[in-house]
Design a protein around this motif. Sequence first.
Motif, PDB file in Angstrom:
ATOM      1  N   ASP A  30       0.829  -1.217   0.000  1.00 23.74           N
ATOM      2  CA  ASP A  30       0.000   0.000   0.000  1.00 23.74           C
ATOM      3  C   ASP A  30       0.860   1.261   0.000  1.00 23.74           C
ATOM      4  OD1 ASP A  30      -2.425   1.304  -0.053  1.00 23.74           O
ATOM      5  OD2 ASP A  30      -2.674   1.299   2.121  1.00 23.74           O
TER       6      ASP A  30
ATOM      7  N   GLY B  51      -0.822   4.371  -1.394  1.00 23.83           N
ATOM      8  CA  GLY B  51      -1.933   4.912  -0.596  1.00 23.83           C
ATOM      9  C   GLY B  51      -1.470   5.398   0.769  1.00 23.83           C
ATOM     10  N   SER B  52      -0.683   4.625   1.464  1.00 24.50           N
ATOM     11  CA  SER B  52      -0.161   4.987   2.792  1.00 24.50           C
ATOM     12  C   SER B  52       1.343   4.773   2.751  1.00 24.50           C
ATOM     13  CB  SER B  52      -0.753   4.097   3.876  1.00 24.50           C
ATOM     14  OG  SER B  52      -2.064   4.478   4.142  1.00 24.50           O
TER      15      SER B  52
ATOM     16  N   GLY C 281      -4.656  13.165   5.538  1.00 18.62           N
ATOM     17  CA  GLY C 281      -4.575  12.032   4.601  1.00 18.62           C
ATOM     18  C   GLY C 281      -5.538  12.232   3.445  1.00 18.62           C
ATOM     19  N   ALA C 282      -5.647  11.191   2.615  1.00 20.65           N
ATOM     20  CA  ALA C 282      -6.490  11.274   1.413  1.00 20.65           C
ATOM     21  C   ALA C 282      -7.963  11.455   1.788  1.00 20.65           C
ATOM     22  CB  ALA C 282      -6.311  10.000   0.592  1.00 20.65           C
ATOM     23  N   THR C 283      -8.421  10.692   2.782  1.00 18.96           N
ATOM     24  CA  THR C 283      -9.836  10.750   3.149  1.00 18.96           C
ATOM     25  C   THR C 283     -10.209  12.138   3.650  1.00 18.96           C
ATOM     26  OG1 THR C 283      -9.592   8.442   3.767  1.00 18.96           O
ATOM     27  CG2 THR C 283     -11.599   9.520   4.491  1.00 18.96           C
TER      28      THR C 283
ATOM     29  N   HIS D  17     -11.281   5.530  -5.738  1.00 20.00           N
ATOM     30  CA  HIS D  17     -10.979   5.410  -4.319  1.00 20.00           C
ATOM     31  C   HIS D  17     -12.286   5.424  -3.524  1.00 20.00           C
ATOM     32  CE1 HIS D  17      -9.321   6.486  -0.449  1.00 20.00           C
ATOM     33  NE2 HIS D  17      -8.140   6.106  -0.923  1.00 20.00           N
TER      34      HIS D  17
ATOM     35  N   SER E  90     -13.021   6.636  -0.735  1.00 26.58           N
ATOM     36  CA  SER E  90     -13.373   7.915  -0.111  1.00 26.58           C
ATOM     37  C   SER E  90     -13.940   8.899  -1.134  1.00 26.58           C
ATOM     38  CB  SER E  90     -12.159   8.525   0.580  1.00 26.58           C
ATOM     39  OG  SER E  90     -11.587   7.594   1.433  1.00 26.58           O
TER      40      SER E  90
END
Length: 208
Positions: A40, A43-44, A106-108, A133, A135
Amino acid sequence: MEEFLKEFGDYYGYPDGPKSITEIRETEFKRLDQGVVYLDHAGSTLYSELQMENIFNDFTSSVYGNPHSQSDISSTTSEIIADARRQVLEYFNASPEDYSCVFTSGATAALKIVGETFPWTQDSNFVYTMENHNSVLGIREYALGKGASACAVDIEEAANQPGQLASSGPFIKVKPRAVQTRNTSKLQNEESRGPFARRIFSLFFHPE
Ligand SMILES: Cc1ncc(COP(=O)(O)O)c(C=O)c1O
């Protein structure tokens, strides 16, 4: 892996960078050598050991504080943050006249801000690709809640069309699915003010 390297080896990792991806892994992500496969990273992102070392040295030798006050420490901190924003925009080739860099957790959290602050109207459309995604899907609730419509689309990359310049990229076919709306009869037709007054904005979310 061997087949992958045979086909993509010339492009894999950071071929023009100072260290190959294998060297980066061996020197800066030593903790992954415990039989761990981390999938990931996009993403992270994992922090590298070099980053941690630099941050540790910086944080234990500099004094940073609240960037909004009027003190030497505050203005130094505020300059460092402004410089980080500048570097991010530069990296994305985004002019500071047209774009701002907003740091989020973060992305969310970033997507939530987009959903909450987008100037939705009852004539707006929120269009998102089926492969997206999770989110991004959350934004649908903000759009529908303000009376906008939401629609998922399938995207197919078709071969270049005759007469189309190769440099203009692949031809994309967009196939819409069912359009979603919510009963908005109870919604007040709020008069929008400021720069968005009486303008209709729509949002298209492509995962790339
Ligand atoms: C698999 C995966 N990795 C990373 C992220 C990013 O997480 P964050 O919103 O905390 O930045 C998400 C977000 O939903 C995710 O689904």
